[in-house]
Design a protein around this motif. Structure first.
Motif, PDB file in Angstrom:
ATOM      1  N   THR A  81       0.821  -1.203   0.000  1.00 39.30           N
ATOM      2  CA  THR A  81       0.000   0.000   0.000  1.00 39.30           C
ATOM      3  C   THR A  81       0.859   1.258   0.000  1.00 39.30           C
ATOM      4  O   THR A  81       1.798   1.381   0.801  1.00 39.30           O
ATOM      5  CB  THR A  81      -0.988   0.038   1.184  1.00 39.30           C
ATOM      6  OG1 THR A  81      -1.632   1.320   1.219  1.00 39.30           O
ATOM      7  CG2 THR A  81      -0.311  -0.207   2.517  1.00 39.30           C
ATOM      8  N   ASP A  83      -0.048   3.934   1.143  1.00 40.10           N
ATOM      9  CA  ASP A  83      -0.291   4.624   2.418  1.00 40.10           C
ATOM     10  C   ASP A  83       0.882   4.438   3.374  1.00 40.10           C
ATOM     11  O   ASP A  83       1.068   5.226   4.300  1.00 40.10           O
ATOM     12  CB  ASP A  83      -1.558   4.079   3.096  1.00 40.10           C
ATOM     13  CG  ASP A  83      -2.816   4.561   2.402  1.00 40.10           C
ATOM     14  OD1 ASP A  83      -2.720   5.417   1.509  1.00 40.10           O
ATOM     15  OD2 ASP A  83      -3.916   4.066   2.752  1.00 40.10           O
TER      16      ASP A  83
ATOM     17  N   GLU B  35      -7.339  -1.045  -3.376  1.00 37.20           N
ATOM     18  CA  GLU B  35      -6.391  -0.671  -2.321  1.00 37.20           C
ATOM     19  C   GLU B  35      -6.819   0.593  -1.583  1.00 37.20           C
ATOM     20  O   GLU B  35      -6.476   0.773  -0.409  1.00 37.20           O
ATOM     21  CB  GLU B  35      -4.983  -0.479  -2.907  1.00 37.20           C
ATOM     22  CG  GLU B  35      -4.296  -1.770  -3.329  1.00 37.20           C
ATOM     23  CD  GLU B  35      -4.769  -2.268  -4.695  1.00 37.20           C
ATOM     24  OE1 GLU B  35      -5.602  -1.587  -5.343  1.00 37.20           O
ATOM     25  OE2 GLU B  35      -4.313  -3.352  -5.108  1.00 37.20           O
ATOM     26  N   ASN B  36      -7.573   1.482  -2.258  1.00 33.43           N
ATOM     27  CA  ASN B  36      -8.026   2.701  -1.587  1.00 33.43           C
ATOM     28  C   ASN B  36      -8.994   2.402  -0.449  1.00 33.43           C
ATOM     29  O   ASN B  36      -9.227   3.259   0.411  1.00 33.43           O
ATOM     30  CB  ASN B  36      -8.724   3.644  -2.586  1.00 33.43           C
ATOM     31  CG  ASN B  36      -7.757   4.227  -3.583  1.00 33.43           C
ATOM     32  OD1 ASN B  36      -6.547   4.128  -3.419  1.00 33.43           O
ATOM     33  ND2 ASN B  36      -8.286   4.838  -4.631  1.00 33.43           N
ATOM     34  N   SER B  63      -2.173  -3.817  -6.902  1.00 36.21           N
ATOM     35  CA  SER B  63      -1.015  -4.244  -6.097  1.00 36.21           C
ATOM     36  C   SER B  63      -0.931  -5.735  -5.831  1.00 36.21           C
ATOM     37  O   SER B  63      -0.130  -6.154  -5.004  1.00 36.21           O
ATOM     38  CB  SER B  63      -1.032  -3.513  -4.739  1.00 36.21           C
ATOM     39  OG  SER B  63      -0.825  -2.144  -4.910  1.00 36.21           O
ATOM     40  N   TYR B  76      -1.858  -9.203   2.024  1.00 36.15           N
ATOM     41  CA  TYR B  76      -2.658  -8.442   1.061  1.00 36.15           C
ATOM     42  C   TYR B  76      -3.944  -9.188   0.738  1.00 36.15           C
ATOM     43  O   TYR B  76      -5.040  -8.619   0.720  1.00 36.15           O
ATOM     44  CB  TYR B  76      -1.829  -8.213  -0.210  1.00 36.15           C
ATOM     45  CG  TYR B  76      -2.599  -7.584  -1.343  1.00 36.15           C
ATOM     46  CD1 TYR B  76      -2.632  -6.206  -1.505  1.00 36.15           C
ATOM     47  CD2 TYR B  76      -3.292  -8.370  -2.268  1.00 36.15           C
ATOM     48  CE1 TYR B  76      -3.348  -5.626  -2.547  1.00 36.15           C
ATOM     49  CE2 TYR B  76      -4.012  -7.798  -3.305  1.00 36.15           C
ATOM     50  CZ  TYR B  76      -4.029  -6.425  -3.444  1.00 36.15           C
ATOM     51  OH  TYR B  76      -4.745  -5.851  -4.471  1.00 36.15           O
ATOM     52  N   HIS B 107       5.051   0.055  -6.983  1.00 33.71           N
ATOM     53  CA  HIS B 107       3.763   0.744  -7.170  1.00 33.71           C
ATOM     54  C   HIS B 107       3.562   1.164  -8.623  1.00 33.71           C
ATOM     55  O   HIS B 107       2.942   2.188  -8.909  1.00 33.71           O
ATOM     56  CB  HIS B 107       3.630   1.935  -6.211  1.00 33.71           C
ATOM     57  CG  HIS B 107       3.631   1.499  -4.782  1.00 33.71           C
ATOM     58  ND1 HIS B 107       2.565   0.867  -4.199  1.00 33.71           N
ATOM     59  CD2 HIS B 107       4.597   1.563  -3.822  1.00 33.71           C
ATOM     60  CE1 HIS B 107       2.861   0.569  -2.954  1.00 33.71           C
ATOM     61  NE2 HIS B 107       4.082   0.970  -2.700  1.00 33.71           N
TER      62      HIS B 107
END
Lengths: 249, 276
Positions: A81, A83, B35-36, B63, B76, B107
């Motif tokens: 992530t 983040d 992922e958000n 991802s 994940y 990413h």
């Protein structure tokens, strides 16, 4: 070249930007590799710009860009992530601005607010639980997204001024080091400054100290009248702020 | 086999949350970046729950890294599984690419060589992911800026084999076909004809930009005329599919995206297909 080696060498190329690292992919890949590298760096830069808007305003766009370049070279992203990528940026700023500690503290505040924004959903303590609690033996369970940030500067005042689009104050050291309490109230991240005594009390209670024990320690430290008043005031504020999710007997 | 869904959707972006929640927007589904929303809680999860009460939702990831020689990240998958269970999405998708290697995560959607070794790794990873998620996925063809000298098969032959071995379906990104074809100098129409048509369950349409040396998959502009032409070409060859406009940057007002989606509906109608 097997896939694992290809991916390691590609990763090395992305991070180091050395022409020799691109050689295994052949001359015809040169232009395309540059696009992947640009995407990689642009993605991380955008992530940091979005995460530290007020820090960028404070130090200026050019200085912030230099900090990004330094950070991207120093800290490769490792989590799935994005983040997670901003988490080490305050440490990078602390290295780059050793005589301006408000820079890293401002970034740490922005990071803590962002973390609180997506922290776990927990209900605040119900009024009935407060009324029926046996305060002689309960331990307070704080909400999980509660964060304590050590503070030596007026970074919180700088953050507030920038958030209100007002002129920020000059940076200054606090008269005594304290902390910022950061949490989420409903869906809104919040913070407030606390003194070292309250910070210590929260840390001890997080470690399992009962509220009665905290009161007793305060009485011993500052006297009965002030100790009891202080403990009552803190508890009232913690409950009002929604920092407590449960009481454990 | 993943069930078909014929309809027209948009990517859900922050700028449009209020409109999707306060009005009945004329879409058949929305797609979100998984992922958000793979966070513990707070506003993003609440918004997604409320959107899900009003619209079918597709989860689109960036991802999972199904092409990683190191395997897929189990943590994940656990997070994604929790989101899948809560949202009960129309589709779960990710890209034919790799993003992580040896503890490094780029990413970015990095390219794979189309070799037997890569095929075995991708199939193993997708199988693990599908087992963990308890459902089959869609895999999207990415844009690419390099190709590998040791490629043994075409992208579509690779993806067809992936589908056959894992049971996954395809998310056909028509813009990515155009971008990759232009960058690598092959004919996009001939390339589209190589798509295993029966595997396609969803289509992405997006904009791209001309970089210094190549086309870049930017998702920051309207769908190009050349991409609409490819969409018109491929539609008669496909079964029922879900079509969506993908915009990730320079997000315009919602009515502009709905107008673009209207163009997709019109093309469907012109080709004698459902224009829901």
């Amino acid at each position: 070249m097997n896939l694992a080696r290809l991916q390691r060498e590609f990763s090395t190329w992305l991070q180091a930007d050395k022409p020799a690292d691109a050689a295994p992919f052949g001359e015809r890949a040169r232009l395309g590799l540059a696009i992947y590298q640009n995407n990689f760096r642009a993605q991380l830069a955008t992530c940091l710009e979005d995460s530290f808007d007020k820090t960028r305003q404070w130090i200026g766009g050019e200085a912030f860009h230099e900090a990004i370049v330094h950070h991207v070279e120093r800290v490769p992203p490792s989590s799935w992530t994005l983040d997670a990528y901003p988490r080490d940026f305050p440490a990078t700023l602390a290295m780059l601005y050793p005589i301006d500690p408000e820079v890293a503290e401002l970034a740490a505040l922005e990071l803590a607010l962002a973390d609180a924004f997506v922290g776990p959903d927990v209900n605040r303590l119900a009024a009935e639980q407060i009324a029926s609690a046996d305060w002689d033996c309960v331990t307070l369970l704080f909400v999980p997204m509660l964060d304590l940030l050590p503070m030596t500067t007026n970074a919180a005042a700088i953050w507030t001024a920038l958030a209100e689009e007002a002129s920020p104050p000059m940076s200054a050291l606090l008269p005594t080091a304290g902390a910022l309490l950061v949490w989420r109230d409903g869906e809104t991240p919040r913070f407030r400054a606390i003194e070292a005594m309250e910070e210590r009390a929260i840390l001890l209670m997080r470690g399992g100290m009962t509220f009665a024990r905290l009161c007793a320690d305060l009485v011993e430290d500052v006297g009965e009248a002030e100790g009891v008043t202080l403990a009552g005031a803190w508890l009232g504020q913690w409950l009002a702020d929604g920092l407590v999710s449960d009481l454990i007997d | 086999m993943i069930p078909s869904f014929a309809g027209f959707g948009l990517g859900l972006r922050k700028q449009h949350y209020a409109e999707f929640l306060e009005h009945r927007v004329a879409v058949d589904f929305v797609e979100v970046i998984s992922e958000n929303f793979m966070v513990d809680g707070g506003r993003p999860r609440r918004i997604l729950r409320e959107v899900r009460e009003r619209y079918p939702v597709a989860l689109h990831g960036v991802s999972m890294s199904v092409g990683s020689a190191d395997g897929v990240d189990r943590a994940y998958l656990v997070r994604l599984r929790a989101l899948v269970e809560e949202i009960e999405p129309l589709f779960v998708s990710d890209h034919l690419c790799w993003t992580q290697s040896g503890g490094f995560n780029s990413h970015d959607l990095l390219p794979l060589p189309y070799t037997q070794e890569a095929l075995d790794i991708v199939c193993a990873n997708i199988s693990i992911a599908q087992d963990a998620l308890g459902r089959e996925m869609l895999i999207e063809n990415p844009s690419s800026y390099i190709s590998f000298e040791n490629d043994m098969m075409s992208e579509w032959a690779f993806l067809d084999a992936v589908c056959a071995r894992t049971g996954c379906g395809l998310l056909l990104d028509v813009n990515n076909v155009f971008v990759s074809a232009t960058n690598h100098g092959f004919d996009p129409v001939a390339n589209l004809d190589g798509v295993p048509h029966e595997r396609v369950r969803q289509i992405h349409l997006a904009g791209h930009a001309q970089g210094e040396t190549m086309l870049i998959d930017t998702h920051d502009s309207p769908v190009a005329a050349s991409v609409w032409d490819l969409y018109r070409h491929i539609l008669p060859r496909l079964g029922p599919v879900a079509t969506m406009i993908e915009r990730d940057d320079a997000i315009p007002p919602l009515h502009e995206l709905l107008a673009e989606l209207g163009q997709a509906r019109a093309i469907n109608a012109q080709t004698g297909r459902l224009a829901a």
